[in-house]
Design an enzyme around this catalytic site. Structure first.
Site, PDB file in Angstrom:
ATOM      1  N   TYR A 191       0.806  -0.934  -0.102  1.00 56.57           N
ATOM      2  CA  TYR A 191       0.141  -0.256   0.079  1.00 56.57           C
ATOM      3  C   TYR A 191       1.067   0.929  -0.004  1.00 56.57           C
ATOM      4  CZ  TYR A 191       0.467   0.585   5.567  1.00 56.57           C
ATOM      5  OH  TYR A 191       1.440   0.336   6.352  1.00 56.57           O
ATOM      6  N   CYS A 192       0.147   2.188  -0.608  1.00 58.88           N
ATOM      7  CA  CYS A 192       0.688   3.745  -0.253  1.00 58.88           C
ATOM      8  C   CYS A 192      -0.044   4.937  -0.043  1.00 58.88           C
ATOM      9  CB  CYS A 192       2.564   3.561  -1.598  1.00 58.88           C
ATOM     10  SG  CYS A 192       1.510   3.058  -3.498  1.00 58.88           S
ATOM     11  N   THR A 193       0.786   5.885  -0.803  1.00 61.09           N
ATOM     12  CA  THR A 193      -0.740   7.156  -0.211  1.00 61.09           C
ATOM     13  C   THR A 193      -1.726   7.053  -1.822  1.00 61.09           C
ATOM     14  OG1 THR A 193       1.366   8.477   0.194  1.00 61.09           O
ATOM     15  CG2 THR A 193      -0.307   9.756  -0.628  1.00 61.09           C
ATOM     16  N   CYS A 198       3.329   1.874  -5.423  1.00 64.79           N
ATOM     17  CA  CYS A 198       2.691  -0.296  -5.244  1.00 64.79           C
ATOM     18  C   CYS A 198       2.643  -0.183  -6.848  1.00 64.79           C
ATOM     19  CB  CYS A 198       1.573  -0.749  -4.947  1.00 64.79           C
ATOM     20  SG  CYS A 198       1.549   0.099  -3.313  1.00 64.79           S
ATOM     21  N   ILE A 220      -4.211   4.714   0.162  1.00 60.86           N
ATOM     22  CA  ILE A 220      -4.567   4.738   1.174  1.00 60.86           C
ATOM     23  C   ILE A 220      -5.650   6.054   1.335  1.00 60.86           C
ATOM     24  CG2 ILE A 220      -3.908   5.940   3.768  1.00 60.86           C
ATOM     25  CD1 ILE A 220      -1.138   5.087   3.100  1.00 60.86           C
TER      26      ILE A 220
END
Length: 287
Positions: A191-193, A198, A220
């Site tokens: 996961y990332c912002t 990803c 996220i």
């Protein structure tokens, strides 16, 4: 009445002339009075732009008129405000650049892109599907933070693996060194912002022998929009503008500790007194 907003989107698509698209995007934003950060490469576009909501709607509509970007998935969030000229306070300037990569992993030739996006990436999970996977398979599931370590100090998924990474390119070095080889046979959810890092990270992991790799679709941001602080996410989200961090509800936890006094905080600032001006957590008293 002018309403400040911020839009975030990316698209991995083959682009023949990133420099021409850079000029187009720059002129489009200047004409609409928008500011933010837009990166283009032969792999696609990555953009975060702020301004008045009416101008942003025009910007999104005109960007979608370019056929490779017709289906861009745009995430909207509230901006801090506008100055007297109607320009966003969330970005000090407009930056539009053409680069080798839109995410700086340092391996542009390892990334292959077609009309559907990055080739060979992980399985996409919606927030509902992520919660179901964790509920069904429990502690076997690895939630893997695809951001820089300082971002995870203010917010992260519960129980996540948080790599000690300062720069995105460090992921490749650590993968090649076998840093997370013990996770290769387990289900790994990156996961990332907003999801963009990803897209590439899952491809790099799969090409290095990770067997079951997923990515949180929309990152996220989408999870927080749908769950607030009622799901697996804890804390605040680091964002790449003057807001620095945002919470998904008034109940968002303060997970970081002030570097000066140890008080709980969700605030980050650049340390002007240290080489490279690194980000560190700081409380209101020591800001």
């Amino acid at each position: 009445m002018a309403i400040p907003k911020v839009v975030l989107f990316y698209a991995f698509r083959p682009l023949a002339d990133p420099e021409a698209l850079r000029l187009w995007q720059r002129d489009l934003c200047v004409g609409l009075g928008l500011r933010g950060r837009i990166l283009l490469s032969r792999h696609g576009i990555n953009a975060t732009v702020g301004g008045d909501v009416t101008a942003l709607k025009t910007y999104v509509r005109k960007t979608r008129e370019y056929s490779p970007f017709h289906d861009i998935d745009v995430r909207w969030s509230d901006g801090t405000g506008l100055d007297d000229a109607g320009r966003t306070l969330d970005f000090p300037r407009l930056v539009v650049k053409a680069r080798d990569e839109i995410v700086s992993f340092g391996v542009p030739d390892e990334v292959a892109v077609d009309e559907q996006g990055v080739v060979g990436g992980g399985i996409r999970l919606t927030p509902d599907e992520l919660d179901t996977l964790v509920a069904e398979r429990g502690d076997d599931v690895v939630l893997f933070d695809g951001r820089n370590a300082v971002e995870a100090q203010v917010g992260r998924f519960r129980g996540a693996v948080v790599p000690d990474i300062r720069h995105t390119s460090d992921f490749v070095r650590e993968l090649d060194a076998g840093r997370w080889d013990e996770l290769r046979s387990r289900p790994v959810v990156t996961y990332c912002t907003g999801g963009i890092r990803c897209e590439v990270l899952t491809t790099l992991m799969r090409s290095r022998g990770f067997e079951e790799v997923y990515q949180l679709d929309g990152g996220i941001v989408r999870y927080g929009e749908q769950r607030g602080d009622r799901g697996l996410w804890e804390g605040h989200l680091y964002v790449f503008d003057e807001r620095m961090t945002v919470g998904f509800s008034d109940a968002a936890a303060h997970l970081a500790e002030c570097h000066a006094c140890g008080a709980p905080t969700s605030r980050l600032h650049n340390r002007e007194d240290l080489p490279g001006r690194p980000l560190q957590p700081v409380c209101d008293l020591h800001a």
